[in-house]
Design an enzyme around this catalytic site. Structure first.
Site, mmCIF file in Angstrom:
data_model
loop_
_atom_site.group_PDB
_atom_site.id
_atom_site.type_symbol
_atom_site.label_atom_id
_atom_site.label_comp_id
_atom_site.label_asym_id
_atom_site.label_seq_id
_atom_site.Cartn_x
_atom_site.Cartn_y
_atom_site.Cartn_z
ATOM 1 C CB VAL A 104 -0.991 -0.082 1.086
ATOM 2 C CG1 VAL A 104 -1.582 1.401 1.181
ATOM 3 C CG2 VAL A 104 -1.598 -1.229 1.727
ATOM 4 C CB CYS A 105 1.309 4.427 0.589
ATOM 5 S SG CYS A 105 1.791 5.921 0.109
ATOM 6 C CB THR A 106 5.653 5.030 0.301
ATOM 7 O OG1 THR A 106 5.734 5.115 1.808
ATOM 8 C CG2 THR A 106 5.774 5.988 -0.950
ATOM 9 C CB THR A 124 4.285 3.832 -4.977
ATOM 10 O OG1 THR A 124 4.130 3.961 -3.486
ATOM 11 C CG2 THR A 124 5.230 4.738 -5.714
#
Length: 319
Positions: A104-106, A124
């Protein structure tokens, strides 16, 4: 059906919603269908972690004692900027063992450092796509989608897209009805396809500095069915076609044609999701002219036909 273990990795300065979003989805699915998911959290040493927003999260234990994961979830956050080398080593050793590897995300940055994304397509948070591509050239970074599936590896964009990806995984495991029940409980929509853009056309493009171009951007979004060719738009802006095309790209970061294409696609998606209008009517209202032209645009950008898009992403009627 065997219970699936969902292991969520924790670390200092993790993004709290990257953790709690997917956890709530899988926990909700377990409540709906008991015996399907076991959610476990673990940090490198088993100690509580402080999230980037200041919350303290207590894990179930250390990574060294964590059970084998069916689905391994790696969240993002400020802690990915200078991650614990031990965490990278653990991911390198245990990532290949999970049936599904999710970021998730970074969190994608951590997977890339562990070599888990080499040769794969990934995404990302939009603000970190350039960094991910620059630091890990073996990764095929796609900055547009809200999540990307590449075999057993799934990566998602910023924060709330982790919920979208988790719902997609629940739908894959347990079916649409369970995923829809969880989505309703969380008061979110079960209808965002992974290749939906992280931004709307208006947000993806910069806002023009000149007032005529800024007003024209707004006019385009309000009139997707109008003549939006370069000559017509240039005349509305009071510029020559060549000057208009050059100025629009310089001030918005995209071409007039691409901005129009995104605007029409978004308008068509909203009509398919929110109305009962026929495909032909939606095509005309969105500026495609014919259902076939709209179908080609949907297949090219979303990978599905308008009819299938509506079937999958229009909310079911309330009972």
């Amino acid at each position: 059906m065997a219970q699936r273990t969902v292991l969520v990795v924790l670390f200092d300065q993790v993004q709290s919603l990257d953790v709690t979003g997917p956890v709530e989805v899988f926990a909700g699915a377990e409540r709906h269908t008991p015996g399907t998911y076991r959610v476990v959290t673990a940090s490198p040493a088993g100690a509580p972690v402080r999230t980037s927003s200041g919350l303290t999260v207590v894990p179930d234990g250390p990574l060294a004692d964590a059970p084998e994961a069916d689905t391994l979830v790696v969240p993002g956050g400020h802690g990915t900027r200078a991650p614990d080398p031990g965490l990278t080593d653990w991911l390198r050793a245990h990532g290949p063992r999970a049936r599904r590897l999710v970021s998730v995300c970074t969190g994608a940055v951590l997977l890339a450092r562990a070599g888990m994304l080499d040769g794969r397509r990934a995404t990302t948070h939009w603000a970190y796509c350039d960094r991910l591509a620059r630091e890990h050239p073996a990764v095929d970074v796609d900055p547009d989608p809200i999540y990307v599936r590449d075999g057993r590896v799934a990566t998602s964009a910023g924060v709330t897209s982790g919920i979208d990806l988790a719902l997609a995984l629940v739908e894959e495991d347990l079916g649409r009805d369970t995923a829809l029940t969880v989505a309703r409980h969380l008061v979110v929509f079960l209808r965002r396809p992974g290749n939906q853009a992280q931004f709307s056309a208006q947000l993806a493009a910069q806002t023009a500095c000149r007032e005529p171009l800024r007003e024209l951007q707004q006019w385009i979004t309000e009139h997707p069915g109008a003549d939006l060719g370069v000559d017509a738009l240039a005349a509305r802006a009071g510029l020559s076609p060549r000057h208009f095309a050059r100025a629009f790209r310089a001030e918005t970061g995209t071409t007039p044609g691409r901005f129009v294409d995104r605007t029409r696609l978004e308008h068509a998606r909203r009509l398919l999701e929110d109305t009962g209008d026929g495909v032909g009517q939606v095509a005309r209202a969105s500026g495609y002219g014919t259902p076939e032209a709209m179908r080609r645009a949907f297949v090219k950008i979303l990978g599905t036909s308008p009819a299938e898009y509506r079937r999958r992403f229009r909310p079911a009627p309330a009972p």
